[in-house]
Design an enzyme around this catalytic site. Structure first.
Site, PDB file in Angstrom:
ATOM      1  N   GLY A  31      -7.548 -17.967   8.216  1.00 25.09           N
ATOM      2  CA  GLY A  31      -6.291 -17.826   8.944  1.00 25.09           C
ATOM      3  C   GLY A  31      -5.509 -19.111   9.104  1.00 25.09           C
ATOM      4  N   CYS A 240       1.985  13.616   1.590  1.00 26.39           N
ATOM      5  CA  CYS A 240       2.621  13.293   0.308  1.00 26.39           C
ATOM      6  C   CYS A 240       3.059  14.591  -0.370  1.00 26.39           C
ATOM      7  CB  CYS A 240       1.661  12.525  -0.592  1.00 26.39           C
ATOM      8  SG  CYS A 240       2.303  12.277  -2.262  1.00 26.39           S
ATOM      9  N   CYS A 243       0.838  14.754  -3.839  1.00 26.15           N
ATOM     10  CA  CYS A 243      -0.617  14.882  -3.888  1.00 26.15           C
ATOM     11  C   CYS A 243      -1.202  15.379  -2.569  1.00 26.15           C
ATOM     12  CB  CYS A 243      -1.263  13.566  -4.289  1.00 26.15           C
ATOM     13  SG  CYS A 243      -1.361  12.373  -2.945  1.00 26.15           S
ATOM     14  N   CYS A 265       3.502   9.044  -1.945  1.00 22.72           N
ATOM     15  CA  CYS A 265       2.638   7.876  -1.757  1.00 22.72           C
ATOM     16  C   CYS A 265       3.318   6.630  -2.316  1.00 22.72           C
ATOM     17  CB  CYS A 265       1.321   8.053  -2.515  1.00 22.72           C
ATOM     18  SG  CYS A 265       0.251   9.325  -1.860  1.00 22.72           S
ATOM     19  N   CYS A 271      -2.020   7.994  -5.623  1.00 24.78           N
ATOM     20  CA  CYS A 271      -1.380   9.303  -5.750  1.00 24.78           C
ATOM     21  C   CYS A 271      -1.767   9.947  -7.089  1.00 24.78           C
ATOM     22  CB  CYS A 271       0.136   9.131  -5.671  1.00 24.78           C
ATOM     23  SG  CYS A 271       1.030  10.663  -5.390  1.00 24.78           S
TER      24      CYS A 271
END
Lengths: 287, 360
Positions: A31, A240, A243, A265, A271
């Site tokens: 970080g 979606c 899908c 997606c 997807c």
């Protein structure tokens, strides 16, 4: 076919070494933003020069590279970066998240879970999570040094006072291993939970701002929040339309002049994989 | 049925081909040669070399041709190429007192050793469009004089003799290199000068102009402006001495600035310094003003909060390749982030309406 006029993966070995040192430091201090001597790359700043330098420094001839932008492999900049490495490194490429050893991304974490041994490289525009609260680098570095994150909490509190919730939808700040507050790059906050405990090595590169930072595998990452206003990973409240996935991040697409829209997606590989497995969404059957 | 935007690859290839054909323009007209650009658009070539940080007129001319005359794009091409070049070593510092000057003027002394040499300048031209140029006429042959081999001493050295101007701060420490190490703030003067000399001409110009209009005023005079070729020498370890490996054209500006004195220093003149590749006098003068303005802390002056006194502001925003990249990247797809914002705004609006209705 590799372009013989350039060293493997474009950068010279000394430059790669300098970048790898910065990566190692970043991995050692998760970080923390490590300054590095970013080079001018043959694509503009803002197009992912930080990510490209990380990828160049990490690639080996045996790697299989995947490049996504907005979750998709076929967006113009993803195509351009993938072509660049095919040309200067001659590495194998793939669109399948599971097959890739190194994935360079802009604005998304793949919806398919990552595994041990993979590297996820993020393109970062502004690495400093405190930048829009304090424009001066000399000041923000001091704030990180002193772990002085009061200003950030005040900002989040003011959001709640004004809007009833934290009004940050992407590039949502996180705290790494209880120490550094970090900008996860402009991923939607939907992706934030995937940052934590990931089996993959996550590297973040900001070329113009000359910073590299890292999350080693299985690092604990917490999205900033308050006990009475816990963090929520949100997305469009739909499935979606291609899908039928309900667990993926969705793009909204306008399909006609009457305000008709569909949700699909953002992760094209996810997807496509689901549709190949026989899942069909609301509009997925029409062709 | 919605089809995801496919075909990015084909679109890119086609766009590149179209761009190349647009660059060439009407093929019935003769193509520009690199030599023509180098010889006839010299000041554009100079700017590309200065801000590209690479002294090579032919490559700069090629970059201008490839960039269709977009100088920032040309500078970018040069910078990207420069990245791939190995660093063989460092030259001996160039000696501008030994410059073969084609132009040398001082605004602070009417005459001085070495003389005022006006040189090829636009300064006193009347800016009237010369329609003869449209008809391709050969220019008159300019008058010539034999070159004067004597060194041309710096004007500021004369002031220095009486202690009227500050002594140039000397340091034996090797200067840090902006292109090989990340920018450190606060920056040394050497680092600041590196950033200024490759910074965007327009940005440096406006920063300098702002000091003249009162935002961090330093009352500058052009002590001296000189343009000419200087020898570049390099120590060759096998030989044990420096040999000349080439020459570069430079523009150098010493500005002389008022200084009222501080607790530690009596009143004297102070210096601002500009040094830029090629004949680039606007940039060089502007650089010297901004350099002087950024020295307020070292000279014990007051920080008035002027932009040109703010080191981080000036240095972090002077580079046009960084600036244009970040500015233009907002045209890349952002629909994931936009979608997240869209959901947030919808939610906030729904809550606001719900509250309104509850109140009514």
């Amino acid at each position: 076919m590799t372009d013989q006029a350039y060293n493997f993966a474009y950068l010279d070995e000394q430059t790669k070494r300098m970048i790898r040192r910065a990566i190692l430091k970043g991995v050692a201090v998760p970080g923390y933003q490590v300054p590095f001597a970013s080079r001018e790359m043959p694509m503009p700043y803002g197009w992912g020069t930080g990510g490209v330098q990380l990828t160049a420094a990490c690639l080996t001839p045996d790697d299989r590279l995947k490049v996504i932008d907005q979750g998709a492999d076929d967006t113009t900049n993803a195509v351009s970066i993938r072509k660049f490495f095919q040309r200067v490194a001659g590495v194998a490429v793939t669109e399948a998240t599971t097959e890739a050893t190194l994935i360079q991304t802009r604005h998304r974490i793949p919806d398919t879970p990552l595994r041990v041994g993979q590297i996820l490289v993020y393109q970062v525009p502004i690495p400093e999570p405190l930048r829009f609260l304090e424009p001066r680098e000399a000041e923000t570095r001091k704030m990180h040094e002193l772990e002085d994150y009061g200003l950030m909490h005040v900002k989040l509190y003011e959001d709640i006072a004004r809007h009833g919730q934290i009004a940050t939808a992407y590039a949502y700040p996180v705290k790494v291993e209880g120490r550094y507050v970090m900008d996860p790059s402009p991923i939607p906050k939907f992706d934030n939970p995937k940052l934590s405990g990931s089996p993959a090595l996550q590297l973040f590169g900001a070329g113009r701002e000359q910073r590299i930072y890292a999350l080693p595998p299985f690092t604990h990452v917490v999205s900033l929040d308050f006990e009475d206003h816990p963090f929520v990973a949100s997305k469009a409240d739909h499935a979606c339309d291609l899908c039928a996935a309900t667990d993926s991040y969705l793009d909204e697409v306008i399909i006609d002049d009457d305000g008709g829209r569909m949700f699909v997606c953002s992760d094209t590989d996810y997807c496509g994989g689901r549709r190949a497995a026989g899942y069909v969404g609301r509009l997925g059957g029409q062709a | 049925m919605y089809v995801a935007v496919k075909g990015g690859e084909r679109a890119i290839d086609n766009a590149h081909a179209w761009l190349a054909s647009e660059r060439r323009g009407d093929t019935a007209l003769a193509e520009l040669s690199i030599a023509q650009i180098r010889e006839q658009l010299t000041l554009a070539v100079n700017r590309v070399m200065a801000e590209g940080s690479l002294y090579d007129p032919d490559l700069a001319a090629l970059a201008i041709k490839q960039a269709r005359g977009d100088l920032i794009e040309a500078i970018f091409l040069i910078r990207a190429y420069r990245t791939t070049l190995p660093r063989l070593g460092a030259s001996v510092p160039v000696d501008t007192a030994k410059m073969a000057v084609v132009r040398r003027i001082s605004a602070t002394f009417k005459d001085l050793p070495g003389g005022q040499v006006l040189g090829p300048t636009f300064d006193y031209t009347h800016r009237l469009l010369d329609f003869k140029l449209a008809a391709e006429c050969a220019p008159e042959t300019p008058a010539t004089a034999p070159p004067d081999p004597a060194a041309v001493p710096h004007v500021t050295d004369f002031l220095n003799r009486d202690g009227l101007i500050e002594v140039n701060p000397q340091s034996a420490a090797p200067p840090s290199d902006l292109t090989r190490a990340p920018m450190e703030l606060p920056a040394s003067r050497a680092l600041r000068l590196q950033a200024l000399t490759r910074g965007d001409e327009g940005f440096i110009l406006s920063m300098a102009y702002s000091t003249q209009r009162g935002y961090g005023r330093t009352h500058a005079f052009v002590g001296e402006l000189r343009i000419g070729l200087v020898a570049v020498e390099m120590e060759i370890p096998e030989l044990g001495f420096a040999v000349q490996i080439g020459e570069v054209e430079l523009t150098e500006c010493d500005s002389v600035n008022q200084f009222k004195g501080s607790k530690t220093e009596p009143p004297q003149f102070t210096r601002g310094y500009g040094l830029v590749f090629g004949q680039t006098e606007r940039k060089s003068i502007a650089m010297s003003l901004v350099d002087r303005s950024l020295r307020w802390a070292e000279l014990g002056e007051e920080n008035t909060g002027a932009p040109a006194q703010d080191e981080e502001f000036v240095l972090m925003h002077a580079d046009n390749i960084q600036a244009t990249g970040f500015l233009e990247h907002i045209k890349l797809p952002h629909y994931v982030d936009f979608q997240a914002e869209l959901e947030l705004v919808r939610k906030l609006r729904a809550e606001a309406y719900a509250q309104q209705e509850a109140a009514e």
